[in-house]
Design a protein around this motif. Sequence first.
Motif, PDB file in Angstrom:
ATOM      1  N   VAL A 422       2.695  -2.265   3.190  1.00  0.00           N
ATOM      2  CA  VAL A 422       2.614  -0.953   3.821  1.00  0.00           C
ATOM      3  C   VAL A 422       1.859  -0.021   2.894  1.00  0.00           C
ATOM      4  CG1 VAL A 422       4.792  -1.311   5.049  1.00  0.00           C
ATOM      5  CG2 VAL A 422       4.799  -0.089   2.859  1.00  0.00           C
ATOM      6  N   TRP A 426       3.955   7.782   4.416  1.00  0.00           N
ATOM      7  CA  TRP A 426       5.214   7.885   5.151  1.00  0.00           C
ATOM      8  C   TRP A 426       5.843   9.270   5.016  1.00  0.00           C
ATOM      9  CZ3 TRP A 426       6.734   3.741   8.129  1.00  0.00           C
ATOM     10  CH2 TRP A 426       6.062   2.541   7.908  1.00  0.00           C
ATOM     11  N   GLY A 432       4.949   2.924  -1.359  1.00  0.00           N
ATOM     12  CA  GLY A 432       4.220   1.958  -0.553  1.00  0.00           C
ATOM     13  C   GLY A 432       3.706   0.861  -1.449  1.00  0.00           C
TER      14      GLY A 432
END
Length: 625
Positions: A422, A426, A432
């Motif tokens: 990822v 976010w 991440g």
Amino acid sequence: MSVKQVILLSVIFFVVNTKSIFQSCVVKTSAGSGCYHYDLSTLYQPGGYDLSDGNYNYTVDVCQNIAKAPAACGNQQAPAFQIVSAQLCIPIGEINSLITYPINGDPNQGVRVIYSNGSTYAQAPYPRAVIFDFICDTSVGVGKPLSVVEARQFRYFVSWPTSAGCPIKYDPSESCPTQTFQPDWGSLAFRPTPSWFDDVKFGIFIHWGIFSVPSYKNEWYWRELMKGNPDYVTFHNRVYGCSGVEPNKFPCTGPSFQYADFAPMFKAELFNPDQWADLFKRAGAKYVVLTSKHHEGWCNFPSAQHWNWNSLDQGPHRDLVGELTNSVRTAGLHMGLYHSLREWYNPLYIQDNNDNCSTTSFVDEILLPTLYDMTARYKPDIIWADGAGDAQCTLDSVSYWKAPKFLSWLYNDSPVKSSVLVNDRWGSHSGGDYSTGPDRYSPGKLVPEKWESCYTIQKGSWGFDRTEDITDYWNTTSLLYQLVSTVSCNGNLLLNVGPTSDGRIVPTFEERLLQIGEWLKTNGEAIYYTKPWRVQSDTNAKRTWYTSSKSRPTVVYAIFFDWPTNLDLVLTQPKTTSTTKASLLGYGVVSYSQKADGLHISLPKLSPSTMPSNYAWTIELTDVN
């Protein structure tokens, strides 16, 4: 402060109760089965090792706490991390977490040891972890730490070639402790990045959705329309029908046409996923990231949370994500999915914003169920998050978006827990597996942690824009320069195309991609499976970038964009040895001479038709310093 800060990185083994858990300073790690043992006790040196990055001084101790803190700290026993100067003492906290991983997934290359100062996210300037790469090198003996780099998320990276980085024992029957990732950023930060991502270097980004129908200016068409941007409202009212936006300011007669009325027009009737996948493969890309959902909320796959606002219920009446995922994987490429967190005009999202996020109905009822379903159904190799927040409260990655909750499931229990990555969009304070930075990020210098530049072929838009002409497209040389400079600085390039609403990738996009692919056929070994060299660019040959081979440690690549008219390429960074060899990729061996002003490469005299490649060329150097 006038006095340089000193950061003491005392590498000791403490759990929460501060009881030592490695009496002999032996650490263990696993590469899937069994347990590899490493003895770090030989690395202890009284007083530690001194390092500096030019801004700060560091003291590094291994397996030994610093006995006394400096006078500014009252001479108490030093905690694991602290920032000190004559005027300042900031204790960070004792280490209470230790995590180990094999370097590049191979225990024989060495061991990465991560020492955390806790699971709570630490605000700047407090470090949250020190990460040691003990690199297996029997030729240097104990060795010493060579560099320390402060990276994002307040982590310090220390590189240390040493014989202690070589395993002393392997027990195939021993069960090594495994890491379980808790739903907080402090724990999630220590998940190792799956190695495939650093190897592939080049991917294709695809922005495709309802915005592809008007294909006017950019993919934020709906947002600009509803904000009353005169350019968008005037265009919409004239071409499609009355938008109803500020009717007194933009009078309109005729039938109404709302943004939702574009959905039946998004037909994708010419979409051939096999053709797309073949194009991306011929371009030399190794992974693909498709918009599963942009900020408009439209899903390119059947979603129970988006009834009648997805590609199966409306428009194409096809599962666009599923079809392209199958074709991309059949072509041998990795498949990822972009997913917008927010949805501009979802009533639940609007209500959460209006409630100052005292409610999280949109996240609980829409976003999280969609992410769980999408992950289980398509098993993406990348989940590319974006679009966190409009109101201040909806920027919060924890309280509002609940990203750590989803990611702890993704890393611990999902069907892609070992392979998925990822990004770091976010919300505030998010981590991440890699950083994306701002759009079209191009730092031009080494970034110690893995990162990715998302870049466009059209200069102004991510979605297809009918208003742009040929001057609004980057030429192939510019795109290759972005690829080469990005890889040299430890990044991947994610290059965007915007398909048309009927499912075509227009010839200009196609031409750029195929030209990049042709260049990579000759020069790809200087891109794929490489790592940054000791320097990234040359001080003399201004448009020359360096990479080094992962599989052949003595090989360095110099990629240059300006072919000298006198055929004398001067490189100031490489230093030859008695066994140095030089070759031009796609051509063969070339002669060289080391002079006071640098390494002179004698390029061959070639006609345009016999050039090994266009746009840029690569010198392969063996055994240089």
